[in-house]
Write an enzyme that holds these catalytic residues in place. Structure first.
Site, short mmCIF file in Angstrom:
data_model
loop_
_atom_site.label_atom_id
_atom_site.label_comp_id
_atom_site.label_asym_id
_atom_site.label_seq_id
_atom_site.Cartn_x
_atom_site.Cartn_y
_atom_site.Cartn_z
N TYR A 83 -24.82 62.41 -38.94
CA TYR A 83 -25.80 63.18 -38.18
C TYR A 83 -25.94 64.63 -38.64
O TYR A 83 -27.05 65.13 -38.82
CB TYR A 83 -25.52 63.15 -36.66
CG TYR A 83 -26.63 63.81 -35.87
CD1 TYR A 83 -27.81 63.14 -35.61
CD2 TYR A 83 -26.52 65.13 -35.43
CE1 TYR A 83 -28.85 63.75 -34.93
CE2 TYR A 83 -27.55 65.76 -34.75
CZ TYR A 83 -28.72 65.06 -34.50
OH TYR A 83 -29.74 65.67 -33.84
N ARG B 38 -25.86 54.87 -42.75
CA ARG B 38 -25.37 55.11 -41.39
C ARG B 38 -25.12 56.59 -41.11
O ARG B 38 -25.26 57.03 -39.97
CB ARG B 38 -24.08 54.32 -41.15
CG ARG B 38 -24.32 52.81 -41.01
CD ARG B 38 -23.01 52.08 -40.72
NE ARG B 38 -23.25 50.65 -40.52
CZ ARG B 38 -23.47 50.08 -39.34
NH1 ARG B 38 -23.49 50.81 -38.24
NH2 ARG B 38 -23.66 48.78 -39.25
N TYR C 130 -15.38 57.46 -47.86
CA TYR C 130 -16.28 56.36 -47.50
C TYR C 130 -17.69 56.91 -47.45
O TYR C 130 -18.04 57.72 -46.60
CB TYR C 130 -15.87 55.76 -46.15
CG TYR C 130 -16.74 54.62 -45.66
CD1 TYR C 130 -17.59 53.91 -46.52
CD2 TYR C 130 -16.69 54.23 -44.33
CE1 TYR C 130 -18.38 52.87 -46.07
CE2 TYR C 130 -17.48 53.17 -43.86
CZ TYR C 130 -18.31 52.49 -44.72
OH TYR C 130 -19.09 51.46 -44.26
N ILE D 88 -14.11 46.40 -49.39
CA ILE D 88 -13.71 46.41 -47.99
C ILE D 88 -14.85 45.72 -47.25
O ILE D 88 -15.95 46.24 -47.15
CB ILE D 88 -13.44 47.82 -47.48
CG1 ILE D 88 -12.23 48.41 -48.22
CG2 ILE D 88 -13.18 47.81 -45.96
CD1 ILE D 88 -11.91 49.85 -47.85
N LYS E 123 -14.73 54.16 -50.97
CA LYS E 123 -15.48 52.98 -50.55
C LYS E 123 -16.94 53.35 -50.65
O LYS E 123 -17.44 54.18 -49.90
CB LYS E 123 -15.09 52.59 -49.12
CG LYS E 123 -15.88 51.41 -48.57
CD LYS E 123 -15.54 51.15 -47.11
CE LYS E 123 -16.39 50.01 -46.55
NZ LYS E 123 -16.14 49.79 -45.09
N THR F 278 -15.58 51.66 -39.19
CA THR F 278 -16.80 51.65 -38.38
C THR F 278 -17.11 50.24 -37.87
O THR F 278 -17.65 50.09 -36.77
CB THR F 278 -17.99 52.19 -39.18
OG1 THR F 278 -18.07 51.52 -40.44
CG2 THR F 278 -17.83 53.68 -39.44
#
Length: 293
Positions: free
Chosen positions: A109, A140, A135, A206, A164, A46
């Site tokens: 979303y 987000r 992840y 990361i 992650k 991202t």
């Protein structure tokens, strides 16, 4: 899987003044990271603004990154979507040459429940030709991969090799670390709290910060992994303000400001992202000068 211990960097995608991918700067970035001592690369996560690249651009960036890396470090591809069919198709058509794993952010979303998240990753695991990292980044995506779902996926699919974690929820971290398979990799996805996450058992990070300060950040992570937390703490505190600033007015705009200051790439981002404001930019530049001269 110890090739994914230490510092991975979620690389930015450099753009030129017209907004096109700047491959010369991407080459400079890759060499900068390798010379800076990081442990592996993540292409088009991202932080790489993958949401604003089309399929052809992604294909070219992945191929170019593998070519420039040339096997020097392990390489991970970020492949994600909130459309399960789309991400499975992308994974099935992914050219794996030069790549060692796939990192896939949970669907954004849609806000699937835990059964939906499980089925999403089940489809990915069954399609993937490479090992997969989950992840989890609720800030987000708008939804959280619970510790129970993470652990179930880890036990049910041997090619899901790690997560992650960027939820910031230490209670959740505790449960994952307690219940996960022994060889399942717990990786920080949140630069500011990586030190305490490693104390809990994370095998590394990361990182976004590592784009600009690979040597400083990876040295700190190595000290943590060696159990030298007092030494690591000094480096951690020295990077706190820089870390705060690069996220203060949007990411990866902040770290691109730092990268411009050290001569790696322009600060250009693609809409809907915009450059950081002048006040934040000035503070980032001042911190870069303080840290690296």
């Amino acid at each position: 899987m110890n090739r994914f211990y230490g510092t991975g960097v979620a690389m930015v995608t450099p753009f030129d003044g017209s907004g096109q991918v700047d491959y010369a700067s991407l080459r400079k970035l890759i060499d900068h990271l390798i010379d800076g001592g990081i442990d592996y690369l993540v292409s088009l996560g991202t932080t790489g603004e993958s949401a604003t690249l089309n399929k052809e651009e992604k294909k070219k960036v992945w191929a170019f990154t593998a070519e420039v890396n040339n096997g020097r470090l392990p390489l991970v591809a970020g492949i994600a979507s909130n459309n399960t069919h789309e991400v499975v198709e992308a994974i099935q058509h992914f050219e794996t040459n030069g790549y060692d794993a796939i990192l896939s952010a949970s669907p954004y979303y849609n806000k699937p429940n835990q059964r939906g998240i499980y089925e999403h990753y089940k489809a990915i695991a069954e399609a993937a030709p490479l090992p997969v990292f989950l992840y989890n980044v609720p800030g987000r995506t708008g939804s959280n991969i619970s510790s129970e779902t993470t652990v179930k996926l880890a036990h049910d699919f041997k090619n899901i090799i790690g997560t992650k974690e960027a939820s910031g929820n230490f209670d959740q971290f505790n449960h994952i670390m307690r219940d996960k398979p022994e060889d399942f990799l717990f990786i920080s996805g949140d630069d500011p709290v990586t030190l305490p996450m490693i104390a809990l058992g994370a095998v590394g990070v990361i990182s976004v910060v590592g784009n600009a300060l690979p040597r400083q950040f990876s040295d700190m992570i190595r000290l943590c992994l060696e159990g030298k937390f007092q030494e690591a703490q000094k480096a951690h505190f020295d990077l706190i303000e820089f870390t705060r600033l690069i996220f203060a007015d949007g990411s990866p705009a902040g770290v691109k400001t730092a990268l411009k200051q050290i001569g790696i790439c322009e600060e250009k981002v693609r809409l809907p992202l915009v450059n950081v404001n002048d006040e934040v930019a000035a503070k980032i530049i001042a911190e870069v000068k303080r840290i690296v001269g």
